[in-house]
Design a protein around this motif. Structure first.
Motif, PDB file in Angstrom:
ATOM      1  N   GLY A 156       0.843  -1.194   0.000  1.00 39.89           N
ATOM      2  CA  GLY A 156       0.000   0.000   0.000  1.00 39.89           C
ATOM      3  C   GLY A 156       0.875   1.239   0.000  1.00 39.89           C
ATOM      4  O   GLY A 156       2.097   1.149   0.232  1.00 39.89           O
ATOM      5  N   ILE A 157       0.267   2.391  -0.252  1.00 39.64           N
ATOM      6  CA  ILE A 157       1.046   3.621  -0.372  1.00 39.64           C
ATOM      7  C   ILE A 157       0.342   4.773   0.342  1.00 39.64           C
ATOM      8  O   ILE A 157      -0.893   4.874   0.316  1.00 39.64           O
ATOM      9  CB  ILE A 157       1.290   3.963  -1.854  1.00 39.64           C
ATOM     10  N   LEU A 158       1.130   5.614   1.005  1.00 36.62           N
ATOM     11  CA  LEU A 158       0.642   6.811   1.676  1.00 36.62           C
ATOM     12  C   LEU A 158       1.298   8.020   1.021  1.00 36.62           C
ATOM     13  O   LEU A 158       2.522   8.193   1.117  1.00 36.62           O
ATOM     14  CB  LEU A 158       0.992   6.776   3.172  1.00 36.62           C
ATOM     15  N   PHE A 159       0.509   8.827   0.345  1.00 33.87           N
ATOM     16  CA  PHE A 159       1.033  10.030  -0.294  1.00 33.87           C
ATOM     17  C   PHE A 159       1.015  11.193   0.693  1.00 33.87           C
ATOM     18  O   PHE A 159       0.091  11.323   1.511  1.00 33.87           O
ATOM     19  CB  PHE A 159       0.188  10.408  -1.508  1.00 33.87           C
ATOM     20  N   ILE A 160       2.024  12.059   0.598  1.00 36.92           N
ATOM     21  CA  ILE A 160       2.057  13.279   1.398  1.00 36.92           C
ATOM     22  C   ILE A 160       2.394  14.459   0.488  1.00 36.92           C
ATOM     23  O   ILE A 160       3.179  14.331  -0.451  1.00 36.92           O
ATOM     24  CB  ILE A 160       3.070  13.198   2.557  1.00 36.92           C
ATOM     25  N   SER A 161       1.800  15.601   0.778  1.00 37.02           N
ATOM     26  CA  SER A 161       2.111  16.824   0.049  1.00 37.02           C
ATOM     27  C   SER A 161       3.506  17.302   0.426  1.00 37.02           C
ATOM     28  O   SER A 161       4.007  16.995   1.515  1.00 37.02           O
ATOM     29  CB  SER A 161       1.081  17.903   0.359  1.00 37.02           C
ATOM     30  N   LEU A 162       4.134  18.041  -0.457  1.00 38.35           N
ATOM     31  CA  LEU A 162       5.477  18.544  -0.167  1.00 38.35           C
ATOM     32  C   LEU A 162       5.422  19.484   1.036  1.00 38.35           C
ATOM     33  O   LEU A 162       4.842  20.571   0.959  1.00 38.35           O
ATOM     34  CB  LEU A 162       6.045  19.266  -1.385  1.00 38.35           C
ATOM     35  N   PRO A 163       6.043  19.110   2.147  1.00 38.62           N
ATOM     36  CA  PRO A 163       5.884  19.895   3.381  1.00 38.62           C
ATOM     37  C   PRO A 163       6.602  21.243   3.340  1.00 38.62           C
ATOM     38  O   PRO A 163       6.221  22.161   4.061  1.00 38.62           O
ATOM     39  CB  PRO A 163       6.500  18.989   4.452  1.00 38.62           C
ATOM     40  N   ASN A 164       7.630  21.359   2.515  1.00 40.23           N
ATOM     41  CA  ASN A 164       8.399  22.601   2.479  1.00 40.23           C
ATOM     42  C   ASN A 164       7.830  23.633   1.515  1.00 40.23           C
ATOM     43  O   ASN A 164       8.391  24.730   1.394  1.00 40.23           O
ATOM     44  CB  ASN A 164       9.862  22.312   2.121  1.00 40.23           C
ATOM     45  N   ASP A 165       6.738  23.292   0.831  1.00 35.26           N
ATOM     46  CA  ASP A 165       6.061  24.289   0.007  1.00 35.26           C
ATOM     47  C   ASP A 165       5.496  25.387   0.900  1.00 35.26           C
ATOM     48  O   ASP A 165       5.132  25.144   2.063  1.00 35.26           O
ATOM     49  CB  ASP A 165       4.915  23.652  -0.790  1.00 35.26           C
ATOM     50  N   GLU A 166       5.404  26.579   0.351  1.00 38.57           N
ATOM     51  CA  GLU A 166       4.841  27.703   1.123  1.00 38.57           C
ATOM     52  C   GLU A 166       3.415  27.384   1.580  1.00 38.57           C
ATOM     53  O   GLU A 166       3.017  27.721   2.692  1.00 38.57           O
ATOM     54  CB  GLU A 166       4.844  28.967   0.265  1.00 38.57           C
ATOM     55  N   LYS A 167       2.673  26.690   0.718  1.00 42.16           N
ATOM     56  CA  LYS A 167       1.312  26.285   1.056  1.00 42.16           C
ATOM     57  C   LYS A 167       1.107  24.851   0.579  1.00 42.16           C
ATOM     58  O   LYS A 167       0.670  24.620  -0.539  1.00 42.16           O
ATOM     59  CB  LYS A 167       0.290  27.231   0.402  1.00 42.16           C
ATOM     60  N   PRO A 168       1.452  23.863   1.430  1.00 39.93           N
ATOM     61  CA  PRO A 168       1.306  22.464   1.014  1.00 39.93           C
ATOM     62  C   PRO A 168      -0.131  22.138   0.587  1.00 39.93           C
ATOM     63  O   PRO A 168      -1.091  22.667   1.160  1.00 39.93           O
ATOM     64  CB  PRO A 168       1.684  21.680   2.273  1.00 39.93           C
ATOM     65  N   GLN A 169      -0.246  21.305  -0.413  1.00 42.49           N
ATOM     66  CA  GLN A 169      -1.576  20.939  -0.918  1.00 42.49           C
ATOM     67  C   GLN A 169      -2.397  20.266   0.175  1.00 42.49           C
ATOM     68  O   GLN A 169      -1.910  19.371   0.869  1.00 42.49           O
ATOM     69  CB  GLN A 169      -1.436  19.988  -2.109  1.00 42.49           C
ATOM     70  N   PRO A 170      -3.648  20.693   0.357  1.00 45.78           N
ATOM     71  CA  PRO A 170      -4.496  20.045   1.371  1.00 45.78           C
ATOM     72  C   PRO A 170      -4.934  18.656   0.927  1.00 45.78           C
ATOM     73  O   PRO A 170      -4.601  18.207  -0.184  1.00 45.78           O
ATOM     74  CB  PRO A 170      -5.691  21.000   1.468  1.00 45.78           C
ATOM     75  N   LEU A 171      -5.684  17.988   1.782  1.00 45.85           N
ATOM     76  CA  LEU A 171      -6.168  16.637   1.484  1.00 45.85           C
ATOM     77  C   LEU A 171      -7.372  16.742   0.555  1.00 45.85           C
ATOM     78  O   LEU A 171      -8.517  16.856   0.995  1.00 45.85           O
ATOM     79  CB  LEU A 171      -6.539  15.909   2.773  1.00 45.85           C
ATOM     80  N   ILE A 172      -7.102  16.683  -0.733  1.00 43.49           N
ATOM     81  CA  ILE A 172      -8.174  16.860  -1.723  1.00 43.49           C
ATOM     82  C   ILE A 172      -8.722  15.508  -2.176  1.00 43.49           C
ATOM     83  O   ILE A 172      -8.030  14.491  -2.145  1.00 43.49           O
ATOM     84  CB  ILE A 172      -7.672  17.647  -2.946  1.00 43.49           C
ATOM     85  N   GLY A 173      -9.968  15.522  -2.614  1.00 39.42           N
ATOM     86  CA  GLY A 173     -10.520  14.381  -3.318  1.00 39.42           C
ATOM     87  C   GLY A 173     -10.122  14.488  -4.774  1.00 39.42           C
ATOM     88  O   GLY A 173     -10.241  15.555  -5.378  1.00 39.42           O
ATOM     89  N   SER A 174      -9.628  13.407  -5.353  1.00 34.05           N
ATOM     90  CA  SER A 174      -9.167  13.471  -6.735  1.00 34.05           C
ATOM     91  C   SER A 174      -9.285  12.120  -7.414  1.00 34.05           C
ATOM     92  O   SER A 174      -9.005  11.079  -6.807  1.00 34.05           O
ATOM     93  CB  SER A 174      -7.716  13.953  -6.796  1.00 34.05           C
ATOM     94  N   ILE A 175      -9.669  12.151  -8.695  1.00 37.12           N
ATOM     95  CA  ILE A 175      -9.730  10.925  -9.497  1.00 37.12           C
ATOM     96  C   ILE A 175      -8.812  11.025 -10.710  1.00 37.12           C
ATOM     97  O   ILE A 175      -8.912  10.233 -11.641  1.00 37.12           O
ATOM     98  CB  ILE A 175     -11.169  10.600  -9.942  1.00 37.12           C
ATOM     99  N   LEU A 176      -7.907  11.998 -10.687  1.00 42.67           N
ATOM    100  CA  LEU A 176      -6.911  12.113 -11.750  1.00 42.67           C
ATOM    101  C   LEU A 176      -5.786  11.141 -11.410  1.00 42.67           C
ATOM    102  O   LEU A 176      -4.986  11.393 -10.514  1.00 42.67           O
ATOM    103  CB  LEU A 176      -6.399  13.548 -11.834  1.00 42.67           C
ATOM    104  N   HIS A 177      -5.707  10.026 -12.116  1.00 38.04           N
ATOM    105  CA  HIS A 177      -4.907   8.899 -11.636  1.00 38.04           C
ATOM    106  C   HIS A 177      -3.804   8.453 -12.575  1.00 38.04           C
ATOM    107  O   HIS A 177      -2.872   7.793 -12.158  1.00 38.04           O
ATOM    108  CB  HIS A 177      -5.835   7.710 -11.351  1.00 38.04           C
ATOM    109  N   GLY A 178      -3.906   8.756 -13.876  1.00 38.34           N
ATOM    110  CA  GLY A 178      -2.865   8.358 -14.813  1.00 38.34           C
ATOM    111  C   GLY A 178      -3.125   7.021 -15.476  1.00 38.34           C
ATOM    112  O   GLY A 178      -4.119   6.340 -15.222  1.00 38.34           O
ATOM    113  N   GLU A 179      -2.192   6.659 -16.349  1.00 37.79           N
ATOM    114  CA  GLU A 179      -2.338   5.455 -17.168  1.00 37.79           C
ATOM    115  C   GLU A 179      -1.956   4.201 -16.398  1.00 37.79           C
ATOM    116  O   GLU A 179      -1.353   4.257 -15.331  1.00 37.79           O
ATOM    117  CB  GLU A 179      -1.465   5.582 -18.423  1.00 37.79           C
ATOM    118  N   GLY A 180      -2.297   3.045 -16.996  1.00 38.17           N
ATOM    119  CA  GLY A 180      -1.895   1.758 -16.431  1.00 38.17           C
ATOM    120  C   GLY A 180      -3.069   0.979 -15.880  1.00 38.17           C
ATOM    121  O   GLY A 180      -4.159   1.506 -15.683  1.00 38.17           O
ATOM    122  N   GLU A 181      -2.830  -0.299 -15.641  1.00 34.04           N
ATOM    123  CA  GLU A 181      -3.869  -1.162 -15.085  1.00 34.04           C
ATOM    124  C   GLU A 181      -4.132  -0.800 -13.625  1.00 34.04           C
ATOM    125  O   GLU A 181      -3.217  -0.434 -12.889  1.00 34.04           O
ATOM    126  CB  GLU A 181      -3.449  -2.633 -15.197  1.00 34.04           C
TER     127      GLU A 181
END
Length: 488
Positions: free
Chosen positions: A189-214
């Protein structure tokens, strides 16, 4: 006689202008907000294409097109069908950290969300930190080279590095791609985290933009908070900010076992080919010649759905644009001065997943693309403080029409614009069709968050953007704009 002719001409123009003003005045914020309230309600469950909620939203929109007496232009009635991947995220939904003998329970929506195409599984396993989650031996960079992630959960940065090796791109950073790399290395399994050193790290968004592949159907994918990441790193005495700094400064991997565990329970239902639909209707032009030319007015109807009872309402994105299209269809239908050119109104599916609905529409046109004089796209038009009209660098003449109407009526349109289409206008732009993208400025504070509700919208701005779109479209439908060559 000449004076009489001029007088009649002036009276005609005054009458026409008054009619236009009357029609514009019928576009009201109350009606727009009512439609947004309905589309963003629990009944439609976040409008995820392939879901029952999206189908209900499409049927609602089709009924609105019917009320406006639009001619159906779909495969069946107003519906133009296409197939998309679909993934339902259900209960139980659990994420916990186990640090020594202490279990830290996390809240869905506050501490974590699932990626829209998370796989399903249930386990408690050790955790490994694996930097950016990249395995690029061709660039001499591999976050997995010196750490064994077999039967473990990996934490990785959601975004790719902002630096490069030998000035070469990292490629895409889609969650599915990084998940498949981790799975290939033996992770569960995988746990994604937003880049913490960004001035405004991305919040926990809902997203279905997933990319190619099975689709890895047994591989959970979560986006977790920086605090949860720090909890999992606490045994090694590092923060997630320090980890990013170490990697970025040396441009080398810094991966390790965290000596903590995580519990994940993900429940999903996946379909590789789920049916969904665009909603398409038309008002036929009144001019014998110009009726064979078309203006397309569109918006995407979809959003990102819900997760185990956590609703992403999508009021601004893009119930607002959909409400705008419905209101414009009603306005043009009620206008006593019928448009000379034909108008196609379309609500697209699957913009959030990769512009699939608009691409399908353009790829399956029943008319010549050369006959489409212009496309107006409405996306995120209800929140903010001003109006932005995109793609003006590619369709400057069309953009100028909107700018002049704004100056005469609202004085809300900023001069900043762009080229290349944008969102659902992209598919039209790529086919050489002049396009504009109506959006409110500073529109994204609640983007893909549970807080994107109708209560956050700016009603006055919302109404004025739709009125500006009407005035712009009417100028085009009345034959006062000739199709221009699109600048790439």
């Amino acid at each position: 006689m000449k004076h009489l002719f001029y007088l009649l001409a002036i009276l005609f123009l005054i009458h026409t202008y008054a009619q236009d003003r009357n029609v514009v005045s019928e576009i009201k914020k109350e009606s727009l907000l009512k439609t947004v309230s309905i589309l963003s309600s629990e009944k439609f469950d976040g409008r995820l294409p392939g879901s029952e909620g999206y189908d209900k939203a499409a049927k609602y929109a089709a009924n609105k097109f019917l009320e406006s007496k639009l001619k159906p232009l779909g495969d069946v009635g107003y519906f133009q069908f296409l197939n998309v991947e679909y993934n339902k995220i259900d209960t139980p939904a659990v994420f916990e950290a186990i640090v020594d003998s202490i279990t830290i329970k996390y809240e869905l929506g506050k501490d974590f969300v699932f990626r829209g195409f998370s796989g399903a599984n249930s386990f408690t396993l050790p955790v490994a930190f694996c930097g950016y989650g990249l395995s690029r031996p061709d660039l001499g960079y591999d976050d997995y080279q010196n750490v064994n992630v077999k039967n473990k959960i990996v934490i990785v940065f959601k975004q790719n590095p902002k630096w490069k090796i030998d000035d070469k791109d990292w490629g895409t950073n889609y969650p599915r791609e990084k998940s498949l790399v981790a799975k290939q290395k033996g992770a569960k399994g995988i746990l994604f985290i937003s880049l913490p050193n960004d001035e405004k790290p991305q919040p926990l968004i809902g997203s279905i933009l997933h990319g190619e592949g099975e689709q890895p159907t047994d591989f959970p994918q979560l986006h977790i908070s920086l605090q949860a990441a720090n909890d999992l790193l606490s045994r090694v005495g590092l923060t997630i900010n320090e980890c990013q700094t170490k990697i970025d400064e040396k441009k080398k991997p810094f991966s390790f076992l965290t000596r903590t565990k995580a519990k994940i329970v993900a429940t999903t239902f996946y379909q590789k080919n789920a049916q969904t639909m665009n909603v398409v209707g038309m008002i036929e032009g009144s001019d014998p010649k110009l009726k064979n030319e078309y203006v397309v007015i569109g918006a995407h109807l979809d959003h990102v759905g819900s997760q185990a009872g956590l609703l992403f309402p999508g009021a601004n994105d893009n119930a607002s644009g959909s409400a705008g299209v419905i209101e414009l269809a009603k306005a043009f239908s009620s206008d006593k001065t019928k448009p000379k050119r034909s108008i196609i109104f379309v609500l697209f599916a699957s913009e959030e997943q990769g512009l699939f609905g608009s691409k399908h529409f353009v790829d399956n046109l029943k008319i010549s693309k050369e006959k489409i004089v212009a496309m107006l796209n409405l996306d995120c038009i209800g929140y903010g403080d001003s109006i932005q009209v995109g793609n003006g660098k590619s369709s400057p003449n069309l953009w100028q029409i909107a700018k002049e109407f704004d100056q005469k009526n609202f004085k809300l349109m900023v001069s900043d614009t762009w080229s290349g289409g944008g969102a659902d206008a992209t598919a039209f732009h790529e086919q050489g069709i002049p396009s504009l993208y109506f959006v409110s400025k500073y529109s994204y504070d609640h983007l893909h968050l549970p807080t994107d509700t109708v209560e956050t919208l700016n009603p006055d701005l919302f109404e004025k953007i739709v009125k500006l779109a009407f005035l712009t479209a009417k100028q085009v439908t009345d034959g006062k704009y000739e199709r221009e060559e699109v600048k790439k």
